[in-house]
Write a protein that holds these residues in place. Structure first.
Motif, mmCIF file in Angstrom:
data_model
loop_
_atom_site.group_PDB
_atom_site.id
_atom_site.type_symbol
_atom_site.label_atom_id
_atom_site.label_comp_id
_atom_site.label_asym_id
_atom_site.label_seq_id
_atom_site.Cartn_x
_atom_site.Cartn_y
_atom_site.Cartn_z
ATOM 1 N N TRP A 235 0.814 -1.210 0.000
ATOM 2 C CA TRP A 235 0.000 0.000 0.000
ATOM 3 C C TRP A 235 0.850 1.264 0.000
ATOM 4 C CZ3 TRP A 235 -1.126 -4.486 2.449
ATOM 5 C CH2 TRP A 235 -2.374 -5.063 2.210
ATOM 6 N N GLY A 236 2.142 1.122 0.252
ATOM 7 C CA GLY A 236 3.016 2.284 0.314
ATOM 8 C C GLY A 236 4.391 1.960 -0.231
ATOM 9 N N THR A 237 5.042 2.953 -0.831
ATOM 10 C CA THR A 237 6.384 2.798 -1.377
ATOM 11 C C THR A 237 7.224 3.971 -0.900
ATOM 12 O OG1 THR A 237 5.498 1.708 -3.348
ATOM 13 C CG2 THR A 237 7.741 2.581 -3.493
ATOM 14 N N ASP A 238 8.385 3.671 -0.313
ATOM 15 C CA ASP A 238 9.247 4.734 0.194
ATOM 16 C C ASP A 238 10.678 4.224 0.279
ATOM 17 O OD1 ASP A 238 9.345 3.083 2.465
ATOM 18 O OD2 ASP A 238 7.900 4.297 3.572
ATOM 19 N N GLY A 239 11.481 4.869 1.098
ATOM 20 C CA GLY A 239 12.888 4.499 1.196
ATOM 21 C C GLY A 239 13.146 3.157 1.828
ATOM 22 N N THR A 240 12.141 2.548 2.422
ATOM 23 C CA THR A 240 12.328 1.235 3.054
ATOM 24 C C THR A 240 11.955 0.088 2.125
ATOM 25 O OG1 THR A 240 10.076 1.107 3.973
ATOM 26 C CG2 THR A 240 11.733 2.292 5.271
ATOM 27 N N THR A 241 11.519 0.376 0.900
ATOM 28 C CA THR A 241 10.918 -0.635 0.037
ATOM 29 C C THR A 241 11.937 -1.527 -0.669
ATOM 30 O OG1 THR A 241 9.039 0.845 -0.327
ATOM 31 C CG2 THR A 241 9.322 -0.948 -1.898
ATOM 32 N N LYS A 242 13.144 -1.051 -0.860
ATOM 33 C CA LYS A 242 14.109 -1.761 -1.695
ATOM 34 C C LYS A 242 14.334 -3.220 -1.280
ATOM 35 C CE LYS A 242 18.634 -1.219 -3.922
ATOM 36 N NZ LYS A 242 19.107 -2.590 -3.699
ATOM 37 N N PRO A 243 14.502 -3.547 0.015
ATOM 38 C CA PRO A 243 14.709 -4.959 0.372
ATOM 39 C C PRO A 243 13.556 -5.865 -0.062
ATOM 40 C CG PRO A 243 15.332 -3.549 2.201
ATOM 41 C CD PRO A 243 14.656 -2.664 1.193
ATOM 42 N N LEU A 244 12.336 -5.347 -0.041
ATOM 43 C CA LEU A 244 11.193 -6.141 -0.490
ATOM 44 C C LEU A 244 11.279 -6.389 -1.991
ATOM 45 C CD1 LEU A 244 8.397 -7.438 0.067
ATOM 46 C CD2 LEU A 244 7.394 -5.198 -0.407
ATOM 47 N N LEU A 245 11.572 -5.338 -2.748
ATOM 48 C CA LEU A 245 11.694 -5.496 -4.198
ATOM 49 C C LEU A 245 12.841 -6.435 -4.549
ATOM 50 C CD1 LEU A 245 11.200 -1.768 -5.270
ATOM 51 C CD2 LEU A 245 9.542 -3.621 -5.505
ATOM 52 N N ASP A 246 13.957 -6.278 -3.868
ATOM 53 C CA ASP A 246 15.118 -7.123 -4.154
ATOM 54 C C ASP A 246 14.831 -8.585 -3.832
ATOM 55 O OD1 ASP A 246 16.475 -4.879 -4.940
ATOM 56 O OD2 ASP A 246 17.657 -4.681 -3.112
ATOM 57 N N ALA A 247 14.180 -8.826 -2.677
ATOM 58 C CA ALA A 247 13.871 -10.204 -2.287
ATOM 59 C C ALA A 247 12.868 -10.829 -3.252
ATOM 60 C CB ALA A 247 13.340 -10.239 -0.857
ATOM 61 N N ALA A 248 11.887 -10.038 -3.692
ATOM 62 C CA ALA A 248 10.918 -10.549 -4.662
ATOM 63 C C ALA A 248 11.626 -10.938 -5.952
ATOM 64 C CB ALA A 248 9.846 -9.499 -4.923
ATOM 65 N N ALA A 249 12.455 -10.044 -6.468
ATOM 66 C CA ALA A 249 13.146 -10.325 -7.728
ATOM 67 C C ALA A 249 14.042 -11.545 -7.615
ATOM 68 C CB ALA A 249 13.953 -9.103 -8.146
ATOM 69 N N ALA A 250 14.704 -11.687 -6.470
ATOM 70 C CA ALA A 250 15.624 -12.810 -6.283
ATOM 71 C C ALA A 250 14.902 -14.152 -6.258
ATOM 72 C CB ALA A 250 16.420 -12.622 -4.997
ATOM 73 N N ASN A 251 13.595 -14.123 -5.988
ATOM 74 C CA ASN A 251 12.830 -15.370 -5.900
ATOM 75 C C ASN A 251 11.778 -15.494 -6.996
ATOM 76 O OD1 ASN A 251 13.547 -16.826 -3.136
ATOM 77 N ND2 ASN A 251 13.608 -14.614 -2.763
ATOM 78 N N GLY A 252 11.915 -14.686 -8.037
ATOM 79 C CA GLY A 252 11.006 -14.796 -9.166
ATOM 80 C C GLY A 252 9.629 -14.216 -8.927
#
Length: 725
Positions: A235-252
């Motif tokens: 529901w929100g995107t900010d400076g804390t979001t990168k680890p979530l995006l990185d973890a998602a990408a790393a797991n397809g």
């Protein structure tokens, strides 16, 4: 480090020298070359105009950091405290560029905390990199952003000197667009025959809404991948979001990255913003959206951008009549601004907007043409979405961004007047039904993020989480089967029925019987616990332990506080799975034999609240026989409430029905003259609720004399009963 061997062969010609230099370059490890420790190409910044917040002196100007000479440097001022922190160095690239890498070659005076910022006008900056753990040396940073101006903005130095850079190199390409690469999402097709594609391959959103802390993303994403989940929604995107995006990408997996706008959350939540007049709010939010889209557009974890959540419906909390309609139009127009701004920055990911009803879609159709697709949150009515889309004549596909079992707002009330929560089995079936209805609209419904992948164990966590308290529910396994087809593994106990011996008149502190039919599909032994929730009394979301005996049927002790509670039965199999069932019960005062001789008698108190919400709260409200009225004292100690029985009488029972402001330390006292008192009961461990006291005494006056409050408020009694059998 090994020392280099001396060179003993002297080249005899320029050709030989060139060959030797090439061989030496190839001998450099590729990782070193790639890290930027040796030059690979001329940076965009080299030789461009550079400025700084300050310079130590004429020999260390800003231009020295972009001259391509590793022997010259910029250094900021440091002797004057006014030139300490922050300090910055910026370069004008001369034109807008897509920034992919920044290399900092620090002198010994380096920054431990700094940001890399970009700007189109050298006035409005946004960050594309930040750290608080800078280590000096050569730092090569992979970044994503665009702008004409790039700067290092230092906020904390390593020592007493300033900041000093041998070289500040900015790499990328002119034009301000990020080259297409892995993770490009498109909405393709034509009317009624659309699909999502990622890197050209068809993509159906098989998702869950994301609830855990971002710090847990790397540990949790593999489990979601194994369950067939390919998308999570935020529901929100900010400076804390990168680890979530990185973890998602790393797991397809991919992320539907949200941007929260007021009044978000639909009916009953979110602040009120005037989209007709509040230019500052709109500019601020538009800037934030642009900032984070710029920062994350190149991250392979991004699937699409989602602007707002349930705001069009939520505006009914703020406005009515003509203004409500005007505000909804203005909001939709602002979403259009946001969509256009996102498209200008990121051509590789679509834009959507979520609301809580398909009634929002006409506004999007009329005022937000730049949306690539629509989104809706729909629970019990999810199977109606297809019909609404057809009836609305829409020309864009949609996704369902929240769905699952029926919510608290759409189920009938039970005998105690509170929403009847679906059973575990009904919740499981709710997810299956919702997904099947989405699949029944092929070419238009492009998937869903089911609600909710969260670990909370509170009221909402039990109602909606498929992994409540990090334990898997029947719903988890249903979603796993829907997305992956898997049916293997140990599954939770199934509670097929649950009943209470009393539901509308359970005496406070008394007992009742709970019976349940529970079976484990794998034959595992089942362990039981129980909890209470008081949301319908005081709005609390958490659960407290319930005391019980037996292994089924169970004898359960009721709470002492009056009102409607929910009791939860947990059945665990020892393999990380749990079945949970809940029912409501109304707790009432324990019946007292005999006559309440205090009822209607003259009642006085040390003080009472005459002002404030719901006031006054006079003394006689505690002896009027009405459990809905109460006496409330000032917020101080000591306080007392006394009743005049008219003449000396004997009694053998006292009942105190406390509001939440109770007495921890108090006495029950009697007197013949209202002046000289003696105690017949004393406690220092009162805990509120109902105090049912089998005590006896004789006197004309009976009073509760309190010396220590159980809360920061005063003392408050619904009823002060004095009984004689």
């Amino acid at each position: 480090m090994d020392r280099p061997l001396p060179v003993t062969v002297r080249p005899r010609s320029a050709l030989a020298l060139a060959v030797l230099l090439v061989l030496c370059w190839l001998a450099v490890p590729p990782a070193v070359r790639a890290a930027g420790l040796l030059p690979q190409e001329t940076p965009l910044s080299q030789g461009k105009a550079a400025t700084a917040s300050s310079s130590e002196g004429a020999s260390t100007p800003a231009s020295a950091a972009v001259d391509g000479d590793a022997g010259t440097r910029w250094s900021s001022a440091f002797a004057d405290p006014a030139h300490a922190d922050p300090q910055w160095l910026q370069v004008d690239l001369g034109a807008t560029a897509s920034i992919t890498q920044v290399t900092l070659n620090w002198e010994s005076a380096y920054a431990t905390a700094y940001e890399i910022q970009v700007s189109d006008d050298a006035t409005n900056w946004h960050s594309v990199y930040r750290t608080t753990a800078g280590a000096g040396g050569v730092q090569t940073l992979a970044v994503g952003g665009s702008g004409r101006y790039v700067r290092m903005y230092g906020t904390h130095r390593v020592g007493g000197y300033g900041y000093s850079l041998w070289e500040f190199q900015v790499s990328g390409s002119f034009g301000g667009t990020t080259p297409a690469g892995p993770g490009v999402t498109k909405v393709t097709g034509s009317q009624g025959n659309w699909q999502l594609t990622v890197d050209g391959a068809p993509y159906v959103v098989k998702g869950l809404t994301w609830g855990p802390p971002v710090s847990e993303a790397a540990a949790r994403m593999p489990e979601l991948h194994e369950a067939g989940v390919n998308t999570v929604r935020t529901w929100g995107t900010d400076g804390t979001t990168k680890p979530l995006l990185d973890a998602a990408a790393a797991n397809g997996l991919k992320v539907i990255s949200g941007f929260w706008l007021q009044p978000g959350g639909g009916p009953g939540s979110g602040g009120c913003v005037d989209y007709l007049t509040d230019t500052n709010y709109k500019n601020t939010m538009l800037g934030e959206i642009q900032r984070w889209v710029t920062e994350y557009r190149g991250n392979a974890g991004v699937l699409m951008w989602n602007v707002g959540n349930e705001s069009l419906l939520g505006m009914q909390n703020c406005y009515s009549g003509t203004q409500l309609e005007q505000e909804r139009v203005a909001y939709a127009q602002f979403v259009e601004q946001a969509a256009q701004a996102i498209h200008a920055i990121d051509a590789d990911h679509p834009v959507t907007s979520t609301d809580a009803w398909t009634g929002a879609w006409p506004y999007y159709k009329a005022y937000t043409p730049s949306l690539d697709l629509y989104s809706v949150n729909a629970y019990k009515q999810v199977c109606q979405v297809k019909q609404d889309w057809n009836a609305g004549g829409y020309t864009k596909p949609y996704i369902v961004t929240e769905t699952g079992p029926a919510g608290e707002w759409e189920v009938p009330n039970d005998a105690n007047g509170v929403p009847a929560e679906p059973t575990d089995v009904q919740k499981r079936d709710g997810y299956v039904n919702a997904w099947n209805c989405i699949l029944a609209h092929p070419g238009v419904a492009l998937g869903a993020t089911l609600f909710h992948y969260g670990s909370e164990g509170d009221f909402g966590g039990v109602w909606f989480n498929i992994t409540t308290g990090n334990e898997k529910r029947l719903s988890w396994y249903a979603v796993r089967k829907l997305y992956s087809g898997r049916t293997d593994g140990n599954t939770p106990p199934v509670i097929s029925s649950m009943n209470l011996s009393r539901t509308t008149d359970v005496p406070a502190g008394g007992t009742f019987t709970l019976t349940a039919a529970v079976a484990d599909p794998d034959g595992d032994p089942i362990a039981y616990t129980m909890g209470y929730n008081s949301k319908y009394i005081n709005g609390a979301g958490g659960l407290i332990p319930a005391q019980f005996t037996g292994s089924g049927p169970f004898t359960v002790t009721a709470p002492s506080t009056l009102g409607v509670w929910k009791i939860y039965l947990y059945a665990r199999d020892g393999h990380g799975n749990v079945g949970i069932e809940t029912r409501s019960l109304r707790v009432v005062p324990p019946p007292v034999n005999g006559t309440n001789i205090a009822r209607g008698a003259v009642t006085t108190a040390s003080s009472y609240q005459a002002d404030g919400p719901g006031a006054p709260y006079p003394p006689q409200a505690a002896t009027d026989g009405d459990p809905a009225t109460r006496w409330a004292s000032d917020w101080s100690d000591p306080q007392w409430l006394q009743v005049d029985l008219g003449h000396s009488q004997s009694f053998d029972h006292v009942q105190l029905i406390w509001e939440s402001a109770y007495g921890k330390a108090y006495e029950i006292q009697v007197s013949d003259d209202g002046t000289n008192w003696h105690s017949v009961y004393t406690t220092t461990t009162g805990d509120g609720g109902v105090d049912d006291l089998a005590i006896s005494g004789t006197g004309r006056y009976v009073r509760m004399s309190a010396t220590q409050r159980g809360t920061t408020y005063g003392y408050s009694l619904y009823e002060f009963g004095v009984y004689r059998t």
